[in-house]
Design a protein around this motif. Structure first.
Motif, PDB file in Angstrom:
ATOM      1  N   SER A 330       0.829  -1.214   0.000  1.00 22.54           N
ATOM      2  CA  SER A 330       0.000   0.000   0.000  1.00 22.54           C
ATOM      3  C   SER A 330       0.857   1.256   0.000  1.00 22.54           C
ATOM      4  O   SER A 330       0.504   2.246  -0.652  1.00 22.54           O
ATOM      5  CB  SER A 330      -0.932   0.004   1.213  1.00 22.54           C
ATOM      6  OG  SER A 330      -1.780  -1.122   1.201  1.00 22.54           O
ATOM      7  N   ARG A 331       1.953   1.213   0.724  1.00 23.96           N
ATOM      8  CA  ARG A 331       2.820   2.398   0.778  1.00 23.96           C
ATOM      9  C   ARG A 331       3.903   2.352  -0.307  1.00 23.96           C
ATOM     10  O   ARG A 331       3.951   3.230  -1.173  1.00 23.96           O
ATOM     11  CB  ARG A 331       3.474   2.493   2.160  1.00 23.96           C
ATOM     12  CG  ARG A 331       2.536   2.949   3.262  1.00 23.96           C
ATOM     13  CD  ARG A 331       3.311   3.363   4.497  1.00 23.96           C
ATOM     14  NE  ARG A 331       2.433   3.911   5.511  1.00 23.96           N
ATOM     15  CZ  ARG A 331       1.916   3.217   6.520  1.00 23.96           C
ATOM     16  NH1 ARG A 331       2.184   1.917   6.635  1.00 23.96           N
ATOM     17  NH2 ARG A 331       1.129   3.788   7.414  1.00 23.96           N
ATOM     18  N   GLY A 332       4.767   1.345  -0.235  1.00 22.79           N
ATOM     19  CA  GLY A 332       5.882   1.292  -1.176  1.00 22.79           C
ATOM     20  C   GLY A 332       5.455   1.081  -2.613  1.00 22.79           C
ATOM     21  O   GLY A 332       5.928   1.771  -3.525  1.00 22.79           O
ATOM     22  N   GLY A 333       4.556   0.124  -2.838  1.00 25.30           N
ATOM     23  CA  GLY A 333       4.111  -0.143  -4.206  1.00 25.30           C
ATOM     24  C   GLY A 333       3.375   1.027  -4.812  1.00 25.30           C
ATOM     25  O   GLY A 333       3.608   1.400  -5.973  1.00 25.30           O
ATOM     26  N   ALA A 334       2.489   1.642  -4.040  1.00 32.83           N
ATOM     27  CA  ALA A 334       1.738   2.795  -4.561  1.00 32.83           C
ATOM     28  C   ALA A 334       2.673   3.963  -4.852  1.00 32.83           C
ATOM     29  O   ALA A 334       2.529   4.650  -5.874  1.00 32.83           O
ATOM     30  CB  ALA A 334       0.657   3.204  -3.567  1.00 32.83           C
ATOM     31  N   SER A 335       3.653   4.210  -3.970  1.00 32.46           N
ATOM     32  CA  SER A 335       4.599   5.307  -4.215  1.00 32.46           C
ATOM     33  C   SER A 335       5.446   5.035  -5.459  1.00 32.46           C
ATOM     34  O   SER A 335       5.730   5.947  -6.246  1.00 32.46           O
ATOM     35  CB  SER A 335       5.501   5.482  -2.996  1.00 32.46           C
ATOM     36  OG  SER A 335       4.740   5.784  -1.845  1.00 32.46           O
ATOM     37  N   LEU A 336       5.863   3.770  -5.639  1.00 34.68           N
ATOM     38  CA  LEU A 336       6.651   3.413  -6.818  1.00 34.68           C
ATOM     39  C   LEU A 336       5.890   3.685  -8.106  1.00 34.68           C
ATOM     40  O   LEU A 336       6.427   4.285  -9.052  1.00 34.68           O
ATOM     41  CB  LEU A 336       7.058   1.943  -6.728  1.00 34.68           C
ATOM     42  CG  LEU A 336       7.763   1.350  -7.948  1.00 34.68           C
ATOM     43  CD1 LEU A 336       9.121   2.003  -8.147  1.00 34.68           C
ATOM     44  CD2 LEU A 336       7.914  -0.168  -7.802  1.00 34.68           C
ATOM     45  N   PHE A 337       4.638   3.279  -8.163  1.00 25.59           N
ATOM     46  CA  PHE A 337       3.857   3.464  -9.387  1.00 25.59           C
ATOM     47  C   PHE A 337       3.412   4.909  -9.559  1.00 25.59           C
ATOM     48  O   PHE A 337       3.209   5.364 -10.691  1.00 25.59           O
ATOM     49  CB  PHE A 337       2.647   2.526  -9.374  1.00 25.59           C
ATOM     50  CG  PHE A 337       2.973   1.145  -9.847  1.00 25.59           C
ATOM     51  CD1 PHE A 337       2.741   0.777 -11.151  1.00 25.59           C
ATOM     52  CD2 PHE A 337       3.548   0.219  -8.993  1.00 25.59           C
ATOM     53  CE1 PHE A 337       3.046  -0.496 -11.596  1.00 25.59           C
ATOM     54  CE2 PHE A 337       3.861  -1.050  -9.417  1.00 25.59           C
ATOM     55  CZ  PHE A 337       3.618  -1.412 -10.723  1.00 25.59           C
ATOM     56  N   MET A 338       3.273   5.619  -8.480  1.00 27.16           N
ATOM     57  CA  MET A 338       2.972   7.046  -8.591  1.00 27.16           C
ATOM     58  C   MET A 338       4.129   7.794  -9.240  1.00 27.16           C
ATOM     59  O   MET A 338       3.933   8.632 -10.137  1.00 27.16           O
ATOM     60  CB  MET A 338       2.687   7.609  -7.198  1.00 27.16           C
ATOM     61  CG  MET A 338       2.237   9.050  -7.181  1.00 27.16           C
ATOM     62  SD  MET A 338       1.789   9.569  -5.522  1.00 27.16           S
ATOM     63  CE  MET A 338       1.383  11.285  -5.837  1.00 27.16           C
ATOM     64  N   GLN A 339       5.348   7.474  -8.821  1.00 27.24           N
ATOM     65  CA  GLN A 339       6.530   8.065  -9.446  1.00 27.24           C
ATOM     66  C   GLN A 339       6.664   7.621 -10.904  1.00 27.24           C
ATOM     67  O   GLN A 339       7.015   8.421 -11.784  1.00 27.24           O
ATOM     68  CB  GLN A 339       7.774   7.671  -8.652  1.00 27.24           C
ATOM     69  CG  GLN A 339       9.069   8.241  -9.217  1.00 27.24           C
ATOM     70  CD  GLN A 339      10.279   7.762  -8.439  1.00 27.24           C
ATOM     71  OE1 GLN A 339      10.151   6.946  -7.529  1.00 27.24           O
ATOM     72  NE2 GLN A 339      11.448   8.244  -8.803  1.00 27.24           N
ATOM     73  N   SER A 340       6.361   6.359 -11.168  1.00 31.58           N
ATOM     74  CA  SER A 340       6.453   5.860 -12.539  1.00 31.58           C
ATOM     75  C   SER A 340       5.456   6.561 -13.453  1.00 31.58           C
ATOM     76  O   SER A 340       5.800   6.911 -14.595  1.00 31.58           O
ATOM     77  CB  SER A 340       6.204   4.348 -12.538  1.00 31.58           C
ATOM     78  OG  SER A 340       6.198   3.835 -13.858  1.00 31.58           O
TER      79      SER A 340
END
Length: 814
Positions: A330-340
Motif C-alpha cells: 500500500s505504501r511502497g508499491g503505490a509510491s513506486l507506481f505514482m513516481q512511474s
C-alpha cells in the motif's frame, strides 16, 4: 458730346461706358463679368453725381441716355451670367461623370491586373510544384531524403497545400488525377517517415536489451562471488549448504540505476525524434497524419512496455515476498507506481507535445498500473485478517490518494481558479497536466479500495457468523462471577499499594503527581480484558467496518453484528444461570453489565444512527384464494381460481425500521425490571405468596371483615413465624450477597445506585402492602397491631436496613 470737361470726375463705370462709345462698341460687346462685381455698387454713386453736377439740359439728356443704356447693360449682364452658369454647370457635370467613369474603369483594370498577376504567380508556383514533387518522389524512392532537413518539411507543407487546394476544387480538369498523384507521394513520404521512427525505436530497444544484459551479468557475477564466500564460510562454521546459498537477490539490484536507464537515459535518446513528431503533430488535423501519430505511439508504447513492465513487475514480486505485504504494498508499491506514472507522462509530453494521442497514452498508463492492481488482487483474495485489510484501505485512502494531483476535483478546480486570477496560465496548465498524468493511477487505486472493501464485507460476514452468531463458549468463558472477583482483588491490591506509596511520600513531605498506579483508571482498563468474548469481537468488527465502509453498508453489518451479540449475551446468561454455584442474579447482572458496556461503546460512533430500513413482501394471504376454492366459494375453472388468488390474496409490501441502539435500550430496561423482580422474589417470595393468598381469602369474605380474637391471634402467629423463619433470613442473605455482586459486576457507581434503588423501592412497595394489610386487618384491635409492629419491621426500619446494606462507592472502582 458734352460741352464741358466734367467727365473726368465720373465714376469708374461711366469711364468704361465712354470708352465704349469712343471706340464705337455696342453695349452688348461689353464683358459682363468685368462689371458684375462693381455695377451694383457704382451705379447709385453715378446717379447722385449726375443729379448734382447736371448744369444744363444737354448733360441731363446725356445722363438719361446713359442711364437707360446702363439698365439695358445690367439686364444683358444678368442674362449672360445665367447663361454662363448654365454652360458651366453643363460642362462641369459632364466632365465629372466622364472622369468618374475613367477612374472606375482604371481601378477595375488595375484590380483585374493584380488578380491576373496573382493567378499567373500561383499557376507558375503550382507548375513549379510538379518539378519539386517529381524530385521529392525520386529522393524518397532512393532513400536520398533527409527527414530532419528543412527541404523535407517545406516540401511536405507544399504537398499538403496542393492536396488541400485540389480537394476543394475537384471540378478542375484532371483534378482527380493530380489528387491521386499527390496523395501517393504523401503516402510514400509518411511511409518513409514511419520507417525512420520505428527503426529508431527498434534501435533504442536493442540498446536497452544489451544494457540490461550487461546489468544482469554484473548482478550474476556479484551473486556468484557472494555465494562462493558464503560456501567457504559454511565449511568453516558447519553451516548447511541450503542456508549458505539462501541469498536475497534484491540487495544486489540497484533500483536507481534501473530507473535511470528507464527514464532519464531514454528521455535523452528520443531527442532526435522530437522535432519530427512535433512537425507531424502540427498537421494532426489531417487524417493521414493522425493515423501516422497513432502508429508512432504504438511503436513508442511497445518499446516502453518492453522496458518498464519487467522491472516494475520484479519490484512488486520483491514486495510480495517480504513481511507485512499488504501494508508495504500500500505504501511502497503505490509510491513506486505514482513516481512511474509521473515520469512516463514527462517522457510522453516531451515527445508528443500537442497531446493528440491522449486516449492512447491513458491506455498505456492503465496497462502499467495493472501490474500494481494484479499484485494487490493476489494478496487481497488470500488475506483473511480484517485489521490488515482495514489498514490497507486507511493507507490508500488517507495517505496516498490525497497527495495525487487531481484526485480531489474541487481542490484542483480551486487551485486552477486562483492561478488564473493571478494570471499565471502556465502554472494552471502544469496543474492540469500533472492531474492528467495520474488519472489512470487514481482509478486503479480506487478500484483496489473497492476490492478491499468487498473483501472486508465478505470476511466480516463470515466473522460475524462464526465468531459471534455461532459462538460456542468454553467453560472458562462462563466463569462469572469468579473472573470478576479475581479482577476485583487485583484492583484492590493495586490501590492498596498505591495508598501505601502515597502515605510514604506524604510522610517524607514530597508529592509526586506522576504515579505508576492511577486509581480511577485501573479498573476501566482491566475490566475490558474480562468481557465476554463476543462483546470485544463485536466492538472490534464495528470499529474496523467504521473506518472502511460507507455508511449504508456499515450500518447494515453493524446492525447484524449487534443483534447477534445481544443474542449471545442472552444465551450466555442462561448458561450462567444453569451453573450450580451461581444464581439468577449473576445471570442478570452479567447481561446488564454487558449491555451497558455495549451501549457505552456505541456512543463513540456518534455519526451513525445504527438504523436500517427493510422492505419485505408478505405472502401470508396467498392461501386464502385456495381455501375459498376448497370451501366451494369459487367456481371450478382455473381462470376463476387464478382470479381469486390474485384479487383476494395480493401480497403486501411491509416497510420496517430496525434501530439497534433503541433495541439495546429496551433490552436493558427489560433486564433491569427482571433483575429487580427476581431480587424481590429472593427476599420476599414467601411474603408475596402470603399476601396474594390473604388478599384473595380474607379480604374477599365479608365474615372476615371483623375477625375474632382467635383469628387475629392465628394470623399474628402466621406472620411472626413467616417473618422469623423466611422473610428476615432471606432478606439478610440476599442483601449480603447482592451488594458485593453489584460491586464486582457494575463498574460505575451511578449504575450500581440505580440498580440498587430499583430493588430497594420494590422491597419497600411489597412491605407497604404487608403493613397496609396489617393495618386493615387489626384495625379493631390496637393492642394486637402494636404488638405485631414491634415484633416486625416498620417502614422506616426496613428503609434503614436497606440503606445500610447498599454497596459502597469505593474510589478504586470509580
Amino acid at each position: 458730346e458734352p460741352e464741358d470737361d466734367s467727365t473726368s470726375e465720373l465714376p469708374f463705370i461711366l469711364e468704361k461706358v465712354y470708352e465704349c462709345i469712343e471706340k464705337e462698341k455696342s453695349p452688348e460687346e461689353i464683358d459682363p463679368s468685368f462689371y458684375s462685381e462693381k455695377l451694383n455698387t457704382e451705379n447709385d454713386k453715378a446717379y447722385d453725381f449726375y443729379n448734382e453736377s447736371a448744369s444744363n439740359k444737354n448733360q441731363r439728356l446725356l445722363f438719361q441716355h446713359y442711364k437707360t443704356q446702363i439698365l439695358n447693360i445690367k439686364q444683358l449682364m444678368e442674362k449672360s451670367e445665367e447663361l454662363m452658369n448654365d454652360i458651366n454647370d453643363l460642362y462641369t457635370n459632364e466632365e465629372v461623370k466622364q472622369s468618374k467613369d475613367i477612374y472606375a474603369n482604371s481601378k477595375e483594370s488595375q484590380t483585374k491586373l493584380k488578380q491576373y498577376k496573382s493567378l499567373d504567380d500561383f499557376i507558375t508556383n503550382q507548375l513549379l510544384y510538379f518539378q519539386d514533387f517529381s524530385e521529392f518522389s525520386y529522393k524518397i524512392q532512393t532513400n536520398d531524403c533527409n527527414i530532419k532537413s528543412k527541404y523535407f518539411s517545406d516540401t511536405m507543407d507544399k504537398l499538403d497545400s496542393c492536396i488541400a487546394f485540389i480537394s476543394k476544387h475537384l471540378y478542375y480538369k484532371e483534378a482527380q488525377t493530380h489528387l491521386i498523384k499527390y496523395k501517393t507521394i504523401q503516402g510514400k513520404a509518411l511511409s518513409h517517415l514511419r520507417d525512420y521512427i520505428i527503426s529508431h525505436f527498434r534501435t533504442l530497444g536493442d540498446k536497452y536489451v544489451a544494457e540490461q544484459k550487461v546489468y544482469n551479468a554484473k548482478i550474476q557475477k556479484s551473486l556468484e562471488e557472494a555465494i562462493t564466500k558464503r560456501l567457504e564460510k559454511a565449511k568453516e562454521t558447519g553451516q548447511s549448504v541450503e542456508e549458505a546459498i539462501n541469498i536475497d537477490v534484491s540487495q544486489y539490484e540497484n533500483l536507481e540505476d534501473q530507473m535511470s536507464l528507464l527514464y532519464m537515459q531514454f528521455h535523452s535518446d528520443i531527442q532526435p525524434l522530437c522535432s519530427v513528431i512535433h512537425e507531424i503533430e502540427k498537421r494532426g488535423h489531417i487524417p493521414e497524419y493522425k493515423i501516422f501519430l497513432q502508429d508512432a505511439f504504438e511503436a513508442y508504447q511497445s518499446l516502453r512496455l518492453k522496458m518498464i513492465y519487467p522491472v516494475l513487475e520484479k519490484q512488486i514480486n520483491q514486495i510480495l515476498k517480504g513481511d507485512f505485504v499488504l501494508e508495504n504494498l500500500s505504501r511502497g508499491g503505490a509510491s513506486l507506481f505514482m513516481q512511474s506514472c509521473l515520469q512516463e507522462y514527462q517522457i510522453y509530453s516531451h515527445l508528443f507535445q500537442l497531446n493528440l494521442v491522449k486516449s492512447d497514452f491513458r491506455k498505456l498508463q492503465e496497462i502499467v498500473c495493472s501490474i500494481l492492481y494484479e499484485g494487490f488482487r493476489m494478496i487481497i483474495v488470500s488475506e483473511n485478517n480484517l485489521s490488515t485489510l482495514s489498514q490497507a484501505v486507511s493507507i490508500l485512502h488517507n495517505e496516498i490518494i490525497p497527495i495525487i494531483p487531481g484526485s480531489s476535483i474541487e481542490n484542483t478546480a480551486a487551485s486552477s481558479a486562483e492561478l488564473e486570477e493571478d494570471g499565471d496560465h502556465n502554472d494552471t496548465k502544469l496543474i492540469n497536466d500533472r492531474a492528467e498524468a495520474f488519472v489512470p493511477f487514481d482509478m486503479v487505486l480506487r478500484k483496489i479500495i473497492k476490492d478491499i472493501q468487498e473483501r472486508v464485507i465478505f470476511r466480516s460476514s463470515i466473522y460475524i457468523t462464526e465468531h459471534i452468531q455461532n459462538f460456542n463458549p468454553k467453560p472458562e468463558d462462563l466463569q462469572y462471577p469468579e473472573k470478576l472477583e479475581d479482577l476485583f482483588n487485583i484492583v484492590v491490591k493495586q490501590n492498596q499499594d498505591y495508598d501505601d506509596s502515597v502515605s510514604q511520600i506524604s510522610s517524607v513531605g514530597t508529592a509526586n503527581t506522576e504515579m505508576t498506579f492511577i486509581k480511577n483508571s485501573n479498573f476501566g482498563k482491566l475490566y475490558d480484558k474480562f468481557w465476554y468474548p463476543t462483546l470485544s469481537r463485536t466492538l472490534n468488527i464495528i470499529s474496523i467496518l467504521y473506518e472502511v465502509l460507507s455508511k449504508p453498508v456499515f450500518e447494515g453489518l453493524a446492525q447484524e453484528s449487534l443483534t447477534h451479540c445481544m443474542n449471545s449475551f442472552i444465551r450466555a446468561s442462561i448458561k450462567i444461570d444453569e451453573r450450580s454455584n451461581t444464581s439468577v442474579v449473576d445471570a442478570e447482572l452479567f447481561l446488564i453489565v454487558h449491555l451497558l458496556a455495549l451501549r457505552l461503546e456505541l456512543n463513540t460512533f456518534d455519526t451513525f444512527e445504527f438504523i436500517t430500513k427493510e422492505v419485505s413482501v408478505d405472502f401470508s394471504h396467498i392461501g386464502e384464494g385456495i381455501r375459498r376454492f376448497l370451501r366451494g366459494h369459487s367456481s371450478f375453472s382455473m381462470r376463476s381460481l387464478v382470479f381469486d388468488i390474485m384479487s383476494q390474496s395480493q401480497p403486501r409490501i411491509i416497510h420496517s425500521e430496525i434501530d439497534s441502539k433503541q433495541n439495546i435500550e429496551n433490552k436493558i430496561k427489560e433486564v433491569h425490571a427482571e433483575f429487580v423482580l427476581n431480587v424481590t422474589r429472593l427476599c420476599f417470595d414467601d411474603l408475596m405468596v402470603y399476601l396474594k393468598k390473604i388478599q384473595s381469602y380474607y379480604l374477599s369474605n365479608q365474615e372476615h371483615a371483623n375477625p375474632t380474637n382467635e383469628k387475629m391471634d392465628e394470623v399474628k402467629k402466621e406472620l411472626l413465624d413467616l417473618f422469623k423463619e423466611r422473610i428476615e433470613p432471606n432478606l439478610s442473605s440476599t442483601l449480603s450477597e447482592l451488594s458485593p455482586k453489584l460491586m464486582i459486576y457494575v463498574q460505575y457507581p451511578q449504575t450500581r445506585n440505580e440498580l440498587y434503588d430499583g430493588v430497594k423501592q420494590a422491597l419497600l412497595n411489597v412491605w407497604n402492602q404487608l403493613l397496609s394489610f396489617i393495618d386493615a386487618y387489626f384495625k379493631n384491635s390496637p393492642q394486637n397491631y402494636e404488638s405485631l409492629i414491634k415484633l416486625i419491621w416498620s417502614k422506616e426500619s426496613l428503609s434503614n436496613i436497606l440503606e445500610a446494606s447498599a454497596p459502597k462507592n469505593i474510589t478504586s472502582l470509580e
